[in-house]
Motif scaffolding. Sequence first.
Motif, PDB file in Angstrom:
ATOM      1  N   HIS A 111       2.402  -1.443   1.338  1.00  0.00           N
ATOM      2  CA  HIS A 111       2.025  -2.794   1.795  1.00  0.00           C
ATOM      3  C   HIS A 111       1.530  -3.596   0.587  1.00  0.00           C
ATOM      4  O   HIS A 111       0.333  -3.909   0.492  1.00  0.00           O
ATOM      5  N   PRO A 112       2.416  -3.961  -0.339  1.00  0.00           N
ATOM      6  CA  PRO A 112       1.964  -4.624  -1.578  1.00  0.00           C
ATOM      7  C   PRO A 112       1.299  -5.976  -1.345  1.00  0.00           C
ATOM      8  O   PRO A 112       0.460  -6.396  -2.150  1.00  0.00           O
ATOM      9  N   TYR A 113       1.631  -6.662  -0.270  1.00  0.00           N
ATOM     10  CA  TYR A 113       1.003  -7.954   0.025  1.00  0.00           C
ATOM     11  C   TYR A 113      -0.507  -7.816   0.226  1.00  0.00           C
ATOM     12  O   TYR A 113      -1.258  -8.785   0.063  1.00  0.00           O
ATOM     13  N   ALA A 114      -0.969  -6.602   0.604  1.00  0.00           N
ATOM     14  CA  ALA A 114      -2.387  -6.389   0.893  1.00  0.00           C
ATOM     15  C   ALA A 114      -3.238  -6.332  -0.372  1.00  0.00           C
ATOM     16  O   ALA A 114      -4.465  -6.344  -0.286  1.00  0.00           O
ATOM     17  N   GLU A 115      -2.600  -6.291  -1.539  1.00  0.00           N
ATOM     18  CA  GLU A 115      -3.340  -6.272  -2.800  1.00  0.00           C
ATOM     19  C   GLU A 115      -4.275  -7.477  -2.899  1.00  0.00           C
ATOM     20  O   GLU A 115      -5.353  -7.398  -3.500  1.00  0.00           O
ATOM     21  N   PHE A 116      -3.867  -8.582  -2.278  1.00  0.00           N
ATOM     22  CA  PHE A 116      -4.630  -9.829  -2.346  1.00  0.00           C
ATOM     23  C   PHE A 116      -6.045  -9.662  -1.807  1.00  0.00           C
ATOM     24  O   PHE A 116      -7.003 -10.221  -2.347  1.00  0.00           O
ATOM     25  N   TYR A 117      -6.194  -8.877  -0.716  1.00  0.00           N
ATOM     26  CA  TYR A 117      -7.512  -8.758  -0.093  1.00  0.00           C
ATOM     27  C   TYR A 117      -8.076  -7.337  -0.107  1.00  0.00           C
ATOM     28  O   TYR A 117      -9.200  -7.110   0.331  1.00  0.00           O
ATOM     29  N   VAL A 194      11.512   2.483  -7.172  1.00  0.00           N
ATOM     30  CA  VAL A 194      10.968   3.405  -6.182  1.00  0.00           C
ATOM     31  C   VAL A 194       9.455   3.300  -6.208  1.00  0.00           C
ATOM     32  O   VAL A 194       8.829   3.471  -7.259  1.00  0.00           O
ATOM     33  N   ALA A 195       8.866   2.987  -5.061  1.00  0.00           N
ATOM     34  CA  ALA A 195       7.411   2.853  -4.971  1.00  0.00           C
ATOM     35  C   ALA A 195       6.766   4.121  -4.440  1.00  0.00           C
ATOM     36  O   ALA A 195       5.669   4.491  -4.879  1.00  0.00           O
ATOM     37  N   ALA A 208       7.034  -8.339  -2.968  1.00  0.00           N
ATOM     38  CA  ALA A 208       6.317  -7.896  -1.767  1.00  0.00           C
ATOM     39  C   ALA A 208       7.259  -7.367  -0.696  1.00  0.00           C
ATOM     40  O   ALA A 208       6.845  -7.148   0.448  1.00  0.00           O
ATOM     41  N   VAL A 209       8.529  -7.142  -1.053  1.00  0.00           N
ATOM     42  CA  VAL A 209       9.519  -6.645  -0.091  1.00  0.00           C
ATOM     43  C   VAL A 209       9.692  -5.143  -0.274  1.00  0.00           C
ATOM     44  O   VAL A 209       9.882  -4.669  -1.396  1.00  0.00           O
ATOM     45  N   VAL A 210       9.613  -4.415   0.825  1.00  0.00           N
ATOM     46  CA  VAL A 210       9.727  -2.951   0.778  1.00  0.00           C
ATOM     47  C   VAL A 210      10.837  -2.510   1.729  1.00  0.00           C
ATOM     48  O   VAL A 210      10.900  -2.954   2.873  1.00  0.00           O
ATOM     49  N   LEU A 211      11.714  -1.652   1.234  1.00  0.00           N
ATOM     50  CA  LEU A 211      12.783  -1.065   2.043  1.00  0.00           C
ATOM     51  C   LEU A 211      12.544   0.429   2.178  1.00  0.00           C
ATOM     52  O   LEU A 211      12.374   1.126   1.166  1.00  0.00           O
TER      53      LEU A 211
END
Length: 238
Positions: A111-117, A194-195, A208-211
Amino acid sequence: MQDLRELHNDIHREARMLLRAARVGSLAVLEDDYPALALVTPAVALDGAVILLLSQLSAHTRALDRDPRCALMVSGEASERNPQTAARLSLVCDATRSDDPADRARYLAIHPYAEFYAGYTDFGVYRLEPVAARYVGGFARAATLSVDRLAPVTEALNNADAAAAAIAAANGAQAARLDAIAARHGGEGAGWRVATLDPDGFDLVREAVVLRLGFRRGLRVYDDFMTELATDPRFADA
């Protein structure tokens, strides 16, 4: 006829694949002696524990701190117009607060978008350890699952260093292939990497896109990752 034991194993793997691919779920907690529900965004550790990033300002987080008993449900896509054709997995869990940096890193990789908070002081990482599981995978495919078999991870596959080494090798030697694999599965642009890697599949990320991509069969060791990329037609022909 398929052996019933093999069918049961398939159900466990189906459920595990569904859980590892889930990006949203419903969390049930006990709040003031009554159950309450909240939408959550799960990640799954190598050992099968569910990881959540929760705010202490949320009522469901405070409820977990008072009583760690909880339940989580995740579901897949419906195969027909009837929403009940969707596969779903329900887990009964015990929750604990986690200060392990690996849990936080795993969550943010998915969930890379969550880095913000994620760095706000009121946010914390929780691990949900399943104690019971129920899976519905379609007509005549409902079963109470063995929690041990839901996440059958060997010592070799619970080795985060080995997984990290395999990820680094793929990102270093297969960069063009990864872009092609992502494009084949709906990803746009270049620079995919690869994450995460686990016995059941891997996650490709770009910005912020994950497959999420699953394996045909579970890995036995993480060194098999490169072989899987080279031999699975969904990846090799990309």
